[in-house]
Design an enzyme around this catalytic site. Structure first.
Site, mmCIF file in Angstrom:
data_model
loop_
_atom_site.group_PDB
_atom_site.id
_atom_site.type_symbol
_atom_site.label_atom_id
_atom_site.label_comp_id
_atom_site.label_asym_id
_atom_site.label_seq_id
_atom_site.Cartn_x
_atom_site.Cartn_y
_atom_site.Cartn_z
ATOM 1 N N LYS A 1 7.847 60.432 -27.021
ATOM 2 C CA LYS A 1 8.134 59.105 -27.567
ATOM 3 C C LYS A 1 7.730 58.099 -26.507
ATOM 4 O O LYS A 1 8.216 58.141 -25.376
ATOM 5 C CB LYS A 1 9.626 58.963 -27.900
ATOM 6 C CG LYS A 1 9.969 57.640 -28.567
ATOM 7 C CD LYS A 1 9.339 57.534 -29.952
ATOM 8 C CE LYS A 1 9.537 56.154 -30.551
ATOM 9 N NZ LYS A 1 9.028 56.057 -31.925
ATOM 10 N N ARG B 1 -0.152 56.320 -28.077
ATOM 11 C CA ARG B 1 -0.103 57.703 -28.558
ATOM 12 C C ARG B 1 -1.232 58.520 -27.961
ATOM 13 O O ARG B 1 -1.045 59.665 -27.529
ATOM 14 C CB ARG B 1 -0.200 57.741 -30.091
ATOM 15 C CG ARG B 1 1.014 57.218 -30.837
ATOM 16 C CD ARG B 1 0.933 57.541 -32.322
ATOM 17 N NE ARG B 1 -0.223 56.960 -32.987
ATOM 18 C CZ ARG B 1 -0.205 55.882 -33.748
ATOM 19 N NH1 ARG B 1 0.926 55.228 -33.945
ATOM 20 N NH2 ARG B 1 -1.315 55.431 -34.338
ATOM 21 N N SER C 1 4.552 59.696 -30.496
ATOM 22 C CA SER C 1 5.002 58.628 -31.391
ATOM 23 C C SER C 1 5.361 57.418 -30.554
ATOM 24 O O SER C 1 6.087 57.536 -29.565
ATOM 25 C CB SER C 1 6.217 59.107 -32.187
ATOM 26 O OG SER C 1 6.719 58.089 -33.022
ATOM 27 N N GLY D 1 2.750 60.343 -38.161
ATOM 28 C CA GLY D 1 1.401 59.839 -38.383
ATOM 29 C C GLY D 1 0.757 59.335 -37.104
ATOM 30 O O GLY D 1 1.425 58.978 -36.144
ATOM 31 N N GLY E 1 -5.127 67.339 -31.854
ATOM 32 C CA GLY E 1 -5.874 68.118 -32.817
ATOM 33 C C GLY E 1 -7.186 67.438 -33.180
ATOM 34 O O GLY E 1 -7.499 66.341 -32.706
#
Length: 364
Positions: free
Chosen positions: A164, A196, A234, A344, A350
């Site tokens: 976070k 992020r 996030s 999201g 990835g």
């Protein structure tokens, strides 16, 4: 604290500030407030800069823990990670996952690796470092500390790293404009992605997926070839530092859980969800899925499996909201349960259009 007996409680919530389920656990004696190390939540806000649900949830849980522990909310903040991710679009059930640690670790490694959890946090990150290599380095150090805290011997046993992290607020941007301090971007909403992305690169460096010398400010949100297979990051305005939760399997842990991971190649990658479950189960007899954790993003190409999508052309709904809705539905179709943690915005998490997925199972 060191890795020992980890317990996990997944608690649906009726509102962001609904602490009734965890309070009931405290009252029943099934969970001790002293053992809580992290509360990871999905709240029903918009997941954007102005998502008040994250701060509301964190405040409610912080106050409850302070009351039960007989301490101040600021002391709770120093000891417990309150990691809230906004956005439960589609069928995703708002909930929190509570991680607790108690007891002592075994004196010798066991034959079976079980779930271990480690926590750490950075110092406050200056606005000039958010979305830049300074944030990458700070995150790397915190992830390494959390891996050590979990007593996970090998990076191969790290399955999921939740970070976070902060974003650039309007006030910080205005102050920087006034002082001439350069920032990574000039809009708060854009800084969410950069924060992020920098955090995910920090995870990748800490888990030896690539070297720190390979990345720079220019890599962040630009070079998609650098990505972590275990990072889930996030960003939010409710904190100024970054918090890190590492989950993996350790021979020094005595929990009744296992965690496995895979990587979704795109938002429809059902097999990756199944592979994550199989990875967690291994040779163990299982009692079922406790929770699924995944990152989601809309492919930048505007296509998925050769078909056009218009997610990035939607002026009303941010792409992160579309992505959460789709991926949570795909996971729910596999598990038969709408409750999952789907976040999201998968910058450097990835491949483009996909993201890491981890499965937490209860084992005998």
């Amino acid at each position: 604290m060191t890795a020992s007996a980890v317990d996990v409680f997944v608690l649906p919530s009726s509102a962001p500030d609904d602490t009734g389920e965890i309070a009931a656990l405290f009252d029943s004696g099934r969970l001790s407030p002293e053992d809580v190390v992290c509360i990871l939540g999905k709240t029903e806000g918009n997941g954007c800069v102005n998502d008040f649900s994250r701060g509301l949830a964190a405040t409610a849980y912080r106050q409850l823990l302070a009351d039960r522990l007989g301490t101040s909310p600021s002391d709770v903040e120093d000891e417990v990670l309150l990691m809230m991710s906004g956005g439960t679009e589609g069928v995703m059930t708002p909930h929190v996952t509570v991680f607790a640690r108690s007891g002592s670790e075994p004196s010798e490694p066991t034959e079976e690796k079980r779930l271990a959890a480690g926590v750490a946090h950075t110092e406050p990150i200056p606005p000039s470092e958010i979305g830049r290599i300074g944030q990458v380095e700070r995150t790397k150090d915190a992830v390494e500390a959390a891996i050590a805290d979990a007593n996970i011997a090998s990076n191969r046993d790290v399955a999921y790293v939740q970070v976070k992290c902060p974003l650039l607020t309007a006030d910080q941007i205005a102050d920087a404009d006034g002082s001439g301090t350069p920032l990574c971007v000039s809009e708060s909403i854009e800084s969410m992605a950069y924060s992020r992305g920098a955090s995910a690169l920090g995870v990748g460096v800490a888990t030896n997926e690539f070297d720190l010398a390979e990345v720079s400010d220019d890599t962040i949100c630009s070079d998609r070839s650098y990505c972590s297979t275990v990072a889930s990051t996030s960003s939010g305005s409710e904190l100024a530092h970054s918090e890190v939760l590492v989950l993996g399997n350790s021979a020094m842990a005595t929990s009744n859980y296992r965690i496995g991971n895979a990587v979704m190649e795109d938002a429809l990658d059902v097999s990756a969800v199944e592979n994550a479950v199989e990875s967690a189960a291994g040779e163990f007899a299982t009692d079922g899925i406790v929770n699924i954790f995944a990152k989601a993003q809309a492919s930048s190409s505007g296509t998925i499996r050769g078909r056009r999508h218009v997610i990035h052309d939607d002026s009303d709904i941010p792409s992160t909201r579309h992505a959460r809705s789709v991926v949570s539905s795909v996971i729910g179709a596999v598990t038969g349960d709408p409750l999952a943690y789907v976040s999201g915005g998968a910058e450097h998490q990835g491949p483009d259009g996909g993201g890491p997925v981890a499965a937490l199972l209860s084992v005998e």
